[in-house]
Structure formats: structure tokens, C-alpha cells
Motif scaffolding. Structure first.
Motif, mmCIF file in Angstrom:
data_model
loop_
_atom_site.group_PDB
_atom_site.id
_atom_site.type_symbol
_atom_site.label_atom_id
_atom_site.label_comp_id
_atom_site.label_asym_id
_atom_site.label_seq_id
_atom_site.Cartn_x
_atom_site.Cartn_y
_atom_site.Cartn_z
ATOM 1 N N SER A 45 62.983 65.698 31.351
ATOM 2 C CA SER A 45 61.941 65.562 30.595
ATOM 3 C C SER A 45 62.529 65.678 29.081
ATOM 4 N N ASP A 46 63.190 66.478 28.181
ATOM 5 C CA ASP A 46 63.331 65.083 27.129
ATOM 6 C C ASP A 46 64.057 64.359 26.430
ATOM 7 N N LEU A 47 64.286 63.694 27.344
ATOM 8 C CA LEU A 47 64.903 62.551 27.219
ATOM 9 C C LEU A 47 63.637 61.584 26.764
ATOM 10 N N LYS A 48 63.691 60.485 25.882
ATOM 11 C CA LYS A 48 63.758 58.931 25.523
ATOM 12 C C LYS A 48 62.315 58.161 26.646
ATOM 13 N N SER A 49 62.100 57.529 25.852
ATOM 14 C CA SER A 49 61.670 55.846 27.624
ATOM 15 C C SER A 49 62.559 55.800 27.090
ATOM 16 N N GLY A 50 62.579 55.126 28.504
ATOM 17 C CA GLY A 50 64.291 53.780 28.459
ATOM 18 C C GLY A 50 64.710 54.171 29.482
ATOM 19 N N VAL A 51 66.619 53.420 29.561
ATOM 20 C CA VAL A 51 67.228 53.292 30.945
ATOM 21 C C VAL A 51 68.223 53.867 30.427
ATOM 22 N N TYR A 52 68.870 54.284 31.490
ATOM 23 C CA TYR A 52 70.103 55.628 31.743
ATOM 24 C C TYR A 52 70.766 54.832 32.926
ATOM 25 N N PHE A 53 71.905 55.487 32.768
ATOM 26 C CA PHE A 53 72.863 55.695 34.001
ATOM 27 C C PHE A 53 73.509 56.291 34.071
ATOM 28 N N LEU A 54 72.835 57.525 35.533
ATOM 29 C CA LEU A 54 73.780 58.793 36.287
ATOM 30 C C LEU A 54 75.081 58.409 36.274
ATOM 31 N N VAL A 55 76.046 59.284 36.194
ATOM 32 C CA VAL A 55 77.226 58.573 36.729
ATOM 33 C C VAL A 55 77.707 60.269 37.025
ATOM 34 N N ILE A 56 78.187 59.778 37.773
ATOM 35 C CA ILE A 56 78.696 60.979 39.102
ATOM 36 C C ILE A 56 79.275 60.825 39.693
ATOM 37 N N ARG A 57 80.730 62.082 40.427
ATOM 38 C CA ARG A 57 82.055 62.359 39.748
ATOM 39 C C ARG A 57 83.126 62.627 41.304
ATOM 40 N N ASN A 58 82.843 62.486 41.734
ATOM 41 C CA ASN A 58 83.849 63.046 43.352
ATOM 42 C C ASN A 58 85.080 63.194 43.129
ATOM 43 N N LYS A 59 85.507 63.390 44.406
ATOM 44 C CA LYS A 59 86.941 63.968 44.545
ATOM 45 C C LYS A 59 87.038 62.081 45.526
ATOM 46 N N GLN A 60 86.212 61.568 45.684
ATOM 47 C CA GLN A 60 86.778 59.855 46.207
ATOM 48 C C GLN A 60 86.161 58.993 45.365
ATOM 49 N N LEU A 61 85.404 59.237 44.647
ATOM 50 C CA LEU A 61 85.202 58.171 43.417
ATOM 51 C C LEU A 61 84.463 58.532 42.152
ATOM 52 N N LEU A 62 83.402 57.106 42.004
ATOM 53 C CA LEU A 62 82.938 57.557 39.857
ATOM 54 C C LEU A 62 81.938 56.295 41.062
ATOM 55 N N LEU A 63 80.333 57.308 40.767
ATOM 56 C CA LEU A 63 79.327 56.508 41.251
ATOM 57 C C LEU A 63 78.590 56.367 40.047
ATOM 58 N N THR A 64 79.001 54.726 39.441
ATOM 59 C CA THR A 64 76.802 55.089 38.415
ATOM 60 C C THR A 64 76.078 54.406 39.370
ATOM 61 N N LYS A 65 74.326 55.381 38.759
ATOM 62 C CA LYS A 65 73.159 55.368 39.205
ATOM 63 C C LYS A 65 72.670 54.861 37.609
ATOM 64 N N LYS A 66 71.575 53.491 38.169
ATOM 65 C CA LYS A 66 71.040 53.028 37.096
ATOM 66 C C LYS A 66 69.697 53.677 37.820
ATOM 67 N N PHE A 67 68.637 54.726 36.604
ATOM 68 C CA PHE A 67 67.198 54.814 36.511
ATOM 69 C C PHE A 67 66.534 55.358 35.007
ATOM 70 N N ILE A 68 64.674 54.627 35.511
ATOM 71 C CA ILE A 68 64.944 54.764 33.963
ATOM 72 C C ILE A 68 63.536 55.344 34.190
ATOM 73 N N LYS A 69 63.466 56.508 32.626
ATOM 74 C CA LYS A 69 62.841 57.620 32.269
ATOM 75 C C LYS A 69 61.611 57.211 31.864
ATOM 76 N N LEU A 70 60.583 57.416 31.707
ATOM 77 C CA LEU A 70 58.891 57.151 31.731
ATOM 78 C C LEU A 70 58.715 57.304 30.555
#
Length: 70
Positions: A45-70
Motif C-alpha cells: 500500500s505504501d508503493l507509488k503507482s506503477g509496474v513492479y516485479f516480485l522476485v521469489i527464491r526457493n531451493k529450485q528456482l528464482l521466479l519473477t512475477k510482474k504486478f501493477i500497483k494502482l
């Protein structure tokens, strides 16, 4: 990949489904905004509006998911 996030158009919180070890939010310019331990809900909720990436790491992979803060 076993990990999903919702919603991708977000105003306050992102929900993460799946097991992971760590994550971070990165801006479009590549700046690391926040790093966090595993959470089911991530407050953005504290982020400015825009496009961001959520980068998640687990034992097998590094995963990137895009989200848009309205």
C-alpha cells in the motif's frame, strides 16, 4: 512453477501461494524496493503507482512475477 501471486493489479496486498525462502520487490528501473522473508500477504500500500516485479527464491528456482500497483 508451483508459486503464484494474486491479484496482479493491486492496491494494498499481494497474496503469494506456494513455498519459497525469500523475496524482494524491484522497480522497473531495477531498484530493490523491499526484501522480505516468506509471507502469504505482502503489503504494498505504501508503493507509488506503477509496474513492479516480485522476485521469489526457493531451493529450485528464482521466479519473477510482474504486478501493477494502482
Amino acid at each position: 512453477d508451483g508459486i503464484s501471486i494474486y491479484p496482479t493489479l493491486v492496491t494494498a496486498k499481494i497474496n503469494v501461494v506456494g513455498e519459497y525462502e525469500a523475496g524482494k520487490i524491484i522497480s522497473m528501473s531495477g531498484q530493490v524496493i523491499r526484501e522480505f522473508a516468506p509471507l502469504r500477504e505482502i503489503n504494498v500500500s505504501d508503493l507509488k503507482s506503477g509496474v513492479y516485479f516480485l522476485v521469489i527464491r526457493n531451493k529450485q528456482l528464482l521466479l519473477t512475477k510482474k504486478f501493477i500497483k494502482l
